[in-house]
Design a protein around this motif. Structure first.
Motif, PDB file in Angstrom:
ATOM      1  N   GLN A   3       0.669  -1.286  -0.612  1.00  0.00           N
ATOM      2  CA  GLN A   3      -0.332  -0.175  -0.299  1.00  0.00           C
ATOM      3  C   GLN A   3       0.781   1.210   0.124  1.00  0.00           C
ATOM      4  OE1 GLN A   3      -3.645  -0.359   0.071  1.00  0.00           O
ATOM      5  NE2 GLN A   3      -3.361  -1.868  -0.462  1.00  0.00           N
ATOM      6  N   LYS A   4       0.660   2.740  -0.448  1.00  0.00           N
ATOM      7  CA  LYS A   4       0.677   3.733  -0.617  1.00  0.00           C
ATOM      8  C   LYS A   4       0.319   4.814  -0.446  1.00  0.00           C
ATOM      9  CE  LYS A   4       4.102   6.512  -3.790  1.00  0.00           C
ATOM     10  NZ  LYS A   4       4.722   6.683  -5.074  1.00  0.00           N
ATOM     11  N   GLU A  80     -15.125  16.515   3.128  1.00  0.00           N
ATOM     12  CA  GLU A  80     -13.485  16.394   3.129  1.00  0.00           C
ATOM     13  C   GLU A  80     -12.500  14.730   2.892  1.00  0.00           C
ATOM     14  OE1 GLU A  80      -9.650  18.583   5.086  1.00  0.00           O
ATOM     15  OE2 GLU A  80     -12.229  18.954   6.200  1.00  0.00           O
ATOM     16  N   ILE A  81     -12.254  15.028   2.246  1.00  0.00           N
ATOM     17  CA  ILE A  81     -10.926  13.622   2.081  1.00  0.00           C
ATOM     18  C   ILE A  81      -9.642  13.868   2.356  1.00  0.00           C
ATOM     19  CG2 ILE A  81     -10.109  12.592   0.374  1.00  0.00           C
ATOM     20  CD1 ILE A  81     -13.251  11.917   0.557  1.00  0.00           C
ATOM     21  N   VAL A  82      -9.002  12.911   3.447  1.00  0.00           N
ATOM     22  CA  VAL A  82      -7.819  13.807   4.439  1.00  0.00           C
ATOM     23  C   VAL A  82      -6.767  12.435   3.506  1.00  0.00           C
ATOM     24  CG1 VAL A  82      -9.244  14.404   6.215  1.00  0.00           C
ATOM     25  CG2 VAL A  82      -8.254  11.798   5.642  1.00  0.00           C
ATOM     26  N   GLU A  83      -6.920  11.615   2.797  1.00  0.00           N
ATOM     27  CA  GLU A  83      -6.051  10.775   2.392  1.00  0.00           C
ATOM     28  C   GLU A  83      -6.564   9.866   1.239  1.00  0.00           C
ATOM     29  OE1 GLU A  83      -4.747   7.744   5.336  1.00  0.00           O
ATOM     30  OE2 GLU A  83      -4.359   9.008   6.539  1.00  0.00           O
ATOM     31  N   ALA A  84      -5.548   9.940  -0.156  1.00  0.00           N
ATOM     32  CA  ALA A  84      -5.542   8.654  -0.976  1.00  0.00           C
ATOM     33  C   ALA A  84      -4.907   7.055  -0.771  1.00  0.00           C
ATOM     34  CB  ALA A  84      -5.553   9.284  -1.719  1.00  0.00           C
ATOM     35  N   GLU A  85      -4.604   6.233  -1.377  1.00  0.00           N
ATOM     36  CA  GLU A  85      -4.005   5.100  -0.562  1.00  0.00           C
ATOM     37  C   GLU A  85      -5.002   4.453  -1.834  1.00  0.00           C
ATOM     38  OE1 GLU A  85      -4.875   2.346   1.946  1.00  0.00           O
ATOM     39  OE2 GLU A  85      -3.717   3.150   2.734  1.00  0.00           O
ATOM     40  N   VAL A  95      -5.542   0.438 -10.296  1.00  0.00           N
ATOM     41  CA  VAL A  95      -5.110   0.007  -8.629  1.00  0.00           C
ATOM     42  C   VAL A  95      -6.218  -0.047  -8.546  1.00  0.00           C
ATOM     43  CG1 VAL A  95      -3.072   1.326  -9.247  1.00  0.00           C
ATOM     44  CG2 VAL A  95      -4.527   2.472  -9.238  1.00  0.00           C
ATOM     45  N   THR A  96      -6.342  -0.701  -7.041  1.00  0.00           N
ATOM     46  CA  THR A  96      -7.531  -0.320  -6.064  1.00  0.00           C
ATOM     47  C   THR A  96      -7.130   0.913  -5.535  1.00  0.00           C
ATOM     48  OG1 THR A  96      -7.819  -2.237  -5.619  1.00  0.00           O
ATOM     49  CG2 THR A  96      -8.595  -1.293  -4.349  1.00  0.00           C
ATOM     50  N   LEU A  97      -7.831   2.384  -5.343  1.00  0.00           N
ATOM     51  CA  LEU A  97      -8.054   3.642  -5.048  1.00  0.00           C
ATOM     52  C   LEU A  97      -9.249   3.942  -3.708  1.00  0.00           C
ATOM     53  CD1 LEU A  97      -7.124   6.677  -4.680  1.00  0.00           C
ATOM     54  CD2 LEU A  97      -9.162   7.233  -6.401  1.00  0.00           C
ATOM     55  N   THR A  98      -7.927   3.784  -2.567  1.00  0.00           N
ATOM     56  CA  THR A  98      -9.245   4.391  -1.307  1.00  0.00           C
ATOM     57  C   THR A  98      -9.376   5.352  -0.687  1.00  0.00           C
ATOM     58  OG1 THR A  98      -9.089   1.593  -0.490  1.00  0.00           O
ATOM     59  CG2 THR A  98      -9.626   3.239   1.048  1.00  0.00           C
ATOM     60  N   PHE A 109     -12.136   2.450  -4.884  1.00  0.00           N
ATOM     61  CA  PHE A 109     -12.831   2.548  -6.449  1.00  0.00           C
ATOM     62  C   PHE A 109     -11.829   1.284  -6.802  1.00  0.00           C
ATOM     63  CE2 PHE A 109     -13.955   6.573  -4.489  1.00  0.00           C
ATOM     64  CZ  PHE A 109     -14.819   6.790  -5.262  1.00  0.00           C
ATOM     65  N   LEU A 110     -12.474  -0.227  -7.426  1.00  0.00           N
ATOM     66  CA  LEU A 110     -12.159  -1.282  -7.950  1.00  0.00           C
ATOM     67  C   LEU A 110     -11.535  -0.638  -9.550  1.00  0.00           C
ATOM     68  CD1 LEU A 110     -13.430  -3.807  -6.735  1.00  0.00           C
ATOM     69  CD2 LEU A 110     -11.498  -3.134  -6.013  1.00  0.00           C
ATOM     70  N   GLU A 111      -9.971  -1.227 -10.166  1.00  0.00           N
ATOM     71  CA  GLU A 111     -10.016  -0.828 -11.342  1.00  0.00           C
ATOM     72  C   GLU A 111      -9.511   0.474 -11.444  1.00  0.00           C
ATOM     73  OE1 GLU A 111     -12.290  -3.501 -13.675  1.00  0.00           O
ATOM     74  OE2 GLU A 111     -11.153  -5.149 -12.391  1.00  0.00           O
ATOM     75  N   ALA A 112      -8.877   1.322 -10.588  1.00  0.00           N
ATOM     76  CA  ALA A 112      -8.965   2.827 -11.425  1.00  0.00           C
ATOM     77  C   ALA A 112      -7.673   2.832 -12.314  1.00  0.00           C
ATOM     78  CB  ALA A 112      -8.762   3.336  -9.847  1.00  0.00           C
ATOM     79  N   ASP A 113      -8.052   3.050 -13.505  1.00  0.00           N
ATOM     80  CA  ASP A 113      -6.998   3.288 -14.345  1.00  0.00           C
ATOM     81  C   ASP A 113      -6.548   5.481 -14.187  1.00  0.00           C
ATOM     82  OD1 ASP A 113      -4.781   4.125 -16.347  1.00  0.00           O
ATOM     83  OD2 ASP A 113      -6.467   2.699 -18.428  1.00  0.00           O
TER      84      ASP A 113
END
Length: 294
Positions: A3-4, A80-85, A95-98, A109-113
């Motif tokens: 994870q990043k 308000e979004i405080v982190e994107a992983e 990628v899977t974007l959280t 969000f699955l399979e985000a290009d």
């Protein structure tokens, strides 16, 4: 999976604004405590900003990085979004974007290009979040919607059909068609999934894709008026085309007809005396007649 995590950039100059006209997840009346608990469990509880309804609430853009890809997602949602992983990229480059909101809710969000996203915008989609963007690969507008379980409403919400649509047995575009919801008609929505609304039917329940329903009756009425105008225009165009075709046919027939006086018909009359003789009565194009013996 590795994870990043990328922290949000909270600069004062960020310009994302709250859209106050998005579809509500529940009825237009004040949310009940049970409904609020349901939304909180799904990570969807609206931020309390302390501002009046006509004041715009500004939230920072969402900065996302994955390997060599970096994307700034304009935040037009109401939270308000405080982190994107992001997960490690797949072989397809997705990628899977959280996204994590200020209250601890997670939106997956699955399979985000990310490399395919041009001018991405984060906005509400009913009780869920969606990222709309221009797809560079498809050269068209598209969106991805967060994953989530079905949310049941405490009370039905009246919505309006903005485009004739099939009502399906399950929340799946390939499932059995139960009926057709006509343009401009009212439906009672009792639950929702990320991409579908669950509606009441006379003899049961069914699902309609979210893009075909609106809480705004005026938008449905406008769509009906536009459809009626388009049908009237199509009918007028068809009538004009038919008249033009008929005129062309008549002109062609006239052009092919012999010019000047010509024989139109010939009727034989026998002398009835057994001689085999008689005469023809001939009619010409100018209305005149003549007798010709045979």
């Amino acid at each position: 999976m590795k994870q990043k995590t990328v922290k949000m950039l909270c600069a004062i100059s960020m310009s994302a604004v709250l859209l106050t006209g998005t579809m509500p997840a529940m009825a237009s009346e004040t949310e009940t405590a049970a409904a609020s608990e349901t939304e909180t469990a799904a990570g969807e509880e609206t931020e309390e900003t302390g501002t009046s309804e006509d004041q715009a609430v500004k939230y920072p853009d969402v900065e996302v990085e994955a390997k060599v890809t970096a994307v700034a997602i304009t935040n037009e949602s109401d939270m308000e979004i405080v982190e994107a992983e992001v997960s490690e990229e797949s072989e397809e480059g997705t990628v899977t974007l959280t996204l994590k909101d200020v209250r601890g809710g997670e939106h997956v969000f699955l399979e985000a290009d990310l490399a395919d996203m041009e001018e991405p915008v984060l906005r509400k989609n009913g009780s869920f979040l969606a990222i709309g963007y221009h797809s560079l690969a498809e050269d068209s507008e598209t969106e991805i919607v967060e994953e989530g379980e079905e949310i049941t409403y405490d009370e039905p919400v009246t919505m309006y059909v903005v485009n004739q649509v099939n009502v399906r047995e399950d929340a799946d575009a390939e499932s059995t068609i139960l009926s057709v919801a006509e343009l401009g008609s009212e439906v009672e929505v009792i639950a929702e999934q990320p991409r579908w609304y669950k509606v009441k039917l006379e003899d049961g329940e069914g699902y309609i894709s979210k893009s075909y329903l609106s809480t705004d009756k005026a938008s449905a009425d406008s769509a009906v008026a536009a459809e009626e105008a388009a049908q009237a225009q199509a009918q007028a165009a068809a009538a004009a085309a038919a008249a033009q075709a008929q005129a062309a046919a008549q002109a062609q027939a006239a052009a092919q007809a012999p010019q000047g006086k010509y024989e139109v018909s010939r009727q034989a009359f026998d002398d009835c005396d057994g001689s085999g003789h008689g005469y023809y009565e001939i009619t010409y194009s100018d209305g005149s007649t003549a007798i010709e013996e045979y």
